[in-house]
Motif scaffolding. Structure first.
Motif, PDB file in Angstrom:
ATOM      1  N   GLU A 234     -10.370-110.021  -2.406  1.00  0.00           N
ATOM      2  CA  GLU A 234      -9.015-110.066  -2.951  1.00  0.00           C
ATOM      3  C   GLU A 234      -7.994-109.647  -1.900  1.00  0.00           C
ATOM      4  O   GLU A 234      -6.874-110.159  -1.865  1.00  0.00           O
ATOM      5  CB  GLU A 234      -8.927-109.189  -4.206  1.00  0.00           C
ATOM      6  N   GLY A 235      -8.405-108.740  -1.025  1.00  0.00           N
ATOM      7  CA  GLY A 235      -7.522-108.316   0.065  1.00  0.00           C
ATOM      8  C   GLY A 235      -7.204-109.458   1.018  1.00  0.00           C
ATOM      9  O   GLY A 235      -6.192-109.428   1.728  1.00  0.00           O
ATOM     10  N   ARG A 236      -8.079-110.437   1.039  1.00  0.00           N
ATOM     11  CA  ARG A 236      -7.841-111.613   1.888  1.00  0.00           C
ATOM     12  C   ARG A 236      -7.190-112.741   1.086  1.00  0.00           C
ATOM     13  O   ARG A 236      -7.141-113.872   1.540  1.00  0.00           O
ATOM     14  CB  ARG A 236      -9.159-112.077   2.497  1.00  0.00           C
ATOM     15  N   GLY A 237      -6.737-112.421  -0.100  1.00  0.00           N
ATOM     16  CA  GLY A 237      -6.007-113.410  -0.891  1.00  0.00           C
ATOM     17  C   GLY A 237      -6.898-114.354  -1.678  1.00  0.00           C
ATOM     18  O   GLY A 237      -6.429-115.364  -2.213  1.00  0.00           O
ATOM     19  N   ILE A 238      -8.198-114.058  -1.750  1.00  0.00           N
ATOM     20  CA  ILE A 238      -9.115-114.931  -2.498  1.00  0.00           C
ATOM     21  C   ILE A 238      -9.218-114.425  -3.935  1.00  0.00           C
ATOM     22  O   ILE A 238      -9.517-113.253  -4.174  1.00  0.00           O
ATOM     23  CB  ILE A 238     -10.516-114.957  -1.834  1.00  0.00           C
ATOM     24  N   VAL A 239      -8.939-115.296  -4.884  1.00  0.00           N
ATOM     25  CA  VAL A 239      -9.017-114.939  -6.305  1.00  0.00           C
ATOM     26  C   VAL A 239     -10.460-115.143  -6.758  1.00  0.00           C
ATOM     27  O   VAL A 239     -11.045-116.206  -6.528  1.00  0.00           O
ATOM     28  CB  VAL A 239      -8.064-115.814  -7.146  1.00  0.00           C
ATOM     29  N   ILE A 240     -11.034-114.128  -7.397  1.00  0.00           N
ATOM     30  CA  ILE A 240     -12.443-114.180  -7.788  1.00  0.00           C
ATOM     31  C   ILE A 240     -12.581-114.047  -9.297  1.00  0.00           C
ATOM     32  O   ILE A 240     -11.974-113.168  -9.907  1.00  0.00           O
ATOM     33  CB  ILE A 240     -13.229-113.008  -7.128  1.00  0.00           C
ATOM     34  N   ARG A 241     -13.387-114.897  -9.884  1.00  0.00           N
ATOM     35  CA  ARG A 241     -13.815-114.726 -11.280  1.00  0.00           C
ATOM     36  C   ARG A 241     -15.336-114.720 -11.273  1.00  0.00           C
ATOM     37  O   ARG A 241     -15.968-115.684 -10.828  1.00  0.00           O
ATOM     38  CB  ARG A 241     -13.318-115.870 -12.165  1.00  0.00           C
ATOM     39  N   CYS A 242     -15.912-113.618 -11.739  1.00  0.00           N
ATOM     40  CA  CYS A 242     -17.378-113.488 -11.708  1.00  0.00           C
ATOM     41  C   CYS A 242     -17.787-112.624 -12.896  1.00  0.00           C
ATOM     42  O   CYS A 242     -17.082-111.664 -13.222  1.00  0.00           O
ATOM     43  CB  CYS A 242     -17.813-112.830 -10.397  1.00  0.00           C
ATOM     44  N   PRO A 243     -18.905-112.962 -13.567  1.00  0.00           N
ATOM     45  CA  PRO A 243     -19.278-112.207 -14.768  1.00  0.00           C
ATOM     46  C   PRO A 243     -19.475-110.716 -14.513  1.00  0.00           C
ATOM     47  O   PRO A 243     -19.232-109.907 -15.394  1.00  0.00           O
ATOM     48  CB  PRO A 243     -20.600-112.865 -15.195  1.00  0.00           C
ATOM     49  N   SER A 244     -19.939-110.339 -13.333  1.00  0.00           N
ATOM     50  CA  SER A 244     -20.135-108.909 -13.064  1.00  0.00           C
ATOM     51  C   SER A 244     -20.086-108.657 -11.562  1.00  0.00           C
ATOM     52  O   SER A 244     -20.342-109.555 -10.747  1.00  0.00           O
ATOM     53  CB  SER A 244     -21.492-108.441 -13.608  1.00  0.00           C
ATOM     54  N   ASN A 245     -19.786-107.402 -11.212  1.00  0.00           N
ATOM     55  CA  ASN A 245     -19.767-107.040  -9.790  1.00  0.00           C
ATOM     56  C   ASN A 245     -21.160-107.134  -9.172  1.00  0.00           C
ATOM     57  O   ASN A 245     -21.304-107.469  -7.995  1.00  0.00           O
ATOM     58  CB  ASN A 245     -19.210-105.623  -9.621  1.00  0.00           C
ATOM     59  N   ALA A 246     -22.187-106.825  -9.967  1.00  0.00           N
ATOM     60  CA  ALA A 246     -23.555-106.891  -9.432  1.00  0.00           C
ATOM     61  C   ALA A 246     -23.897-108.329  -9.028  1.00  0.00           C
ATOM     62  O   ALA A 246     -24.465-108.577  -7.962  1.00  0.00           O
ATOM     63  CB  ALA A 246     -24.541-106.391 -10.485  1.00  0.00           C
ATOM     64  N   GLU A 247     -23.531-109.289  -9.884  1.00  0.00           N
ATOM     65  CA  GLU A 247     -23.829-110.690  -9.559  1.00  0.00           C
ATOM     66  C   GLU A 247     -22.969-111.174  -8.401  1.00  0.00           C
ATOM     67  O   GLU A 247     -23.388-112.029  -7.624  1.00  0.00           O
ATOM     68  CB  GLU A 247     -23.632-111.562 -10.800  1.00  0.00           C
TER      69      GLU A 247
END
Lengths: 486, 154
Positions: free
Chosen positions: A434-447
């Motif tokens: 996110e600090g590099r401007g990439i938007v992330i959608r992911c079910p969990s941080n572990a995955e």
């Protein structure tokens, strides 16, 4: 070169790899008595020296050479890594009519593949609405069970999806445009498909899964073209510097998984009847001309059609989101499979070419690619990781001889999922991206951590080996802006 | 190809219950599940529990409704039976949106397993496991009980 290979048993002499071409190394068929062909791996010198030292991919590729009817060296692509039965990044061709077909040589995720779309806008048009755009796509494309814009099909409608593929979706269900069909491998329909060879269990498993991503390394990625290596080819593919792209990576979901499960069992049951002895039970196979081989091929083609349809439905959800937030239409560049078996001609011979984690890559003179790409080559997409880059390549005519018209399919894992999670914490990775401007959608941080960039080989190096080996050419690089991870 | 269930029973003398556990061993591309248990029933139950962890990594919803089911699977040998058992649970979890929590085995031979199982509805199942593979699939007798290894395609 020779070194100790932990992936080979202590009673086995490690294989000697001999350089036989540009970035191409071979294990002779005399290495093991049960080999019916040599094993060849595309790699640079350093990669070749370490083959088999950190995983069992080379041993698995050698096992592939024992398949009855294998007609050419078993091939490991530059992103090869350990799988089960076949290595991921493995290619093998058997001579028809009596050469075998092995469901494990295609994998459980039949026609897992990638499609690339382009938007007729510059990255500047996307930046202000990126967060909303990614959110909207993630709402429309569920990862598995749960909410979302999936398309449920059953009964006769499911059979038509399996038999007729994307043309049925476009024509009868309004999922896409007629011109999309031109830019999907096989027109989005493998014509040997027979829904009657697909079990009811497989159909039930796939019933609610059209338009879903699944998990693991599957994703939808909005990106931007940030480097062009071949101006002519890029222009032909509709790629321009700063242009916005969408990559979709998924496959046949539970339907394909069940088809593979059903037929691995069936072929394991009959192997002895055909006198087939294998070093790994997951290589279970039968002659393509046998009842089991013919049935599996028809079921596999049907599952492949389901996968093409899955990516088509996801495309429509992405198109909806782009219309809503940017008022533009996405165009399909190409859709290519990387887990299939195809009947392909080589000179006077017909071969069954298994590609497991490998991409078909026909050259510019092939008549089997869209007319628009003749003279350029079939587009090939090599996803990197959500923190690095993905590449667009085109096939070469030389690959017909060198690699059975095949090339790599990704960066290739180098760390297990557990090791990746120990190496990086999911929330830290999310913050970095996110600090590099990439938007992330992911079910969990572990995955998220399981798919961290450090879990994969350097995609640039993989692609460079591919190009130096002459089996595909670099066209453009795509940098991620937003990623929906399955 | 592993030994038969008959061998385990002869080796163990009795099939005493005991603690069971599972772990995930390193595998570059997939998940290698290793299970240890005192009995073959323990191996089958523990393997199913491991799957449940993968399907609902966040745990089960409080107040989830449960249902009793019966599971019957056949295969030509014990290793294939373990893979088929896991495949059956994967199939039911994915299609019924339920995860299995407890098992009572009525019959478990080299070629057949029949069990009564309790399943809980789960809204947020991760369809993360595609199948149990036959690659490096084995069940072995050790000095402290049984162990099994199965590679899951994820």
């Amino acid at each position: 070169m020779a070194s100790r290979h932990p992936s080979f048993s202590t009673s086995e002499t490690p294989p000697r790899l001999r350089r036989v071409g540009n970035e191409l190394y071979e294990v002779s068929r005399t290495y093991r008595r049960d080999m019916r062909a040599s094993a060849r791996v595309f790699a640079d010198a350093e990669q070749a020296a370490s083959l088999g030292t950190h995983d069992r991919s080379l041993a698995q590729l050698i096992n592939v050479t024992t398949l009855p009817g294998i007609a050419a060296p078993a091939l490991g692509m530059p992103d090869m890594h350990e799988g089960y039965g076949f290595p991921v990044g493995g290619v093998a061709a058997t001579l028809l009519p009596d050469g075998v077909i092995s469901p494990g040589g295609i994998g459980f995720d039949i026609n897992c593949g990638v499609r690339l779309l382009t938007a007729p806008v510059d990255v500047a048009a996307v930046r202000p609405v990126l967060e909303s755009l990614i959110h909207e796509i993630s709402r429309g494309v569920p990862t598995g069970a749960g909410r979302g814009g999936r398309l449920s099909v059953a009964g006769a409608e499911m059979d038509r999806v399996l038999a007729e593929g994307v043309p049925y979706l476009v024509r009868e269900l309004g999922q896409g445009r007629r011109e999309d069909l031109t830019y999907i491998e096989g027109g989005g329909c493998l014509d040997r498909a027979d829904p009657h060879q697909v079990s009811d269990r497989a159909k039930l498993r796939g019933r609610d899964q059209l338009g879903t991503l699944g998990s693991g390394n599957h994703f939808v990625e909005v990106g931007v073209v940030d480097n062009i290596f071949d101006d002519v080819a890029a222009a032909q593919l509709g790629l321009a510097m700063g242009g916005v792209t969408v990559l979709i990576h998924t496959g046949s979901r539970g339907l394909g998984h069940q088809v593979c499960t059903d037929y691995v069992r069936r072929m394991d049951d009959v192997a002895r009847r055909y006198g087939i002895v294998l070093p790994d039970r997951q290589l279970a196979c039968a002659p393509l001309s046998s009842p089991e081989g013919t049935a599996y091929f028809a079921a596999m083609c049907a599952a492949a059609n389901f996968a093409f349809c899955n990516r088509q439905v996801i495309t429509e959800r992405a198109r909806d989101a782009f219309r809503r937030f940017i008022d533009c239409e996405l165009s399909l560049v190409y859709d290519v499979a990387h887990n299939t078996a195809k009947i392909e001609r080589a000179g006077d011979h017909l071969l069954c070419v298994h590609r497991k984690g490998a991409t078909r890559a026909f050259g510019p003179s092939s008549s089997e690619i869209p007319e628009h790409y003749r003279g350029v080559g079939q587009p090939v997409f090599i996803p990197g990781t959500m923190g690095t880059a993905s590449y667009v390549l085109v096939g070469t005519d030389a690959s017909a001889q060198l690699s059975l018209s095949s090339t790599c399919h990704g960066a290739g894992r180098t760390l297990s999922r557990g090791a990746a999670k120990r190496a990086v914490r999911g929330h830290e990775l999310r913050r970095q991206l996110e600090g590099r401007g990439i938007v992330i959608r992911c079910p969990s941080n572990a995955e998220l951590a399981e798919e961290a960039p450090l879990a994969y080989k350097d995609v640039e190096r993989v692609v460079d080996v591919t190009e130096r080996a002459g089996i595909a050419k670099k066209v453009a690089r795509l940098r991620p802006l937003g990623v929906i991870k399955g | 190809m592993g030994r038969t269930l008959g061998h385990w029973m002869r080796s163990n003398g009795t099939r005493a219950d005991g603690p069971a556990r599972h772990a995930y061993e390193e595998h570059i591309g997939e998940l290698r599940l290793r299970i240890e248990a005192a009995t073959i029933e323990g191996i089958f139950a523990e393997a199913a529990h491991a799957l449940r962890e993968l399907f609902v990594p966040g745990g089960l919803d409080a107040g989830a409704r449960g249902v009793d089911e019966t599971i019957h699977v056949e295969a030509p040998d014990l290793e294939r039976l373990l893979a088929a058992w896991l495949d059956e649970i994967i199939f039911r979890t994915e299609t019924e949106h339920r995860v299995f929590t407890t098992f009572q085995f009525d019959r478990l031979t080299d070629r057949e397993v029949s069990a009564r199982a309790f399943a809980l509805e789960a809204d947020s199942i991760r369809t993360i496991v595609k199948a149990a593979t036959l690659h490096d699939l084995h069940i072995k007798q050790g000095s402290h009980g049984l162990s099994a290894s199965v590679v899951l395609d994820v």
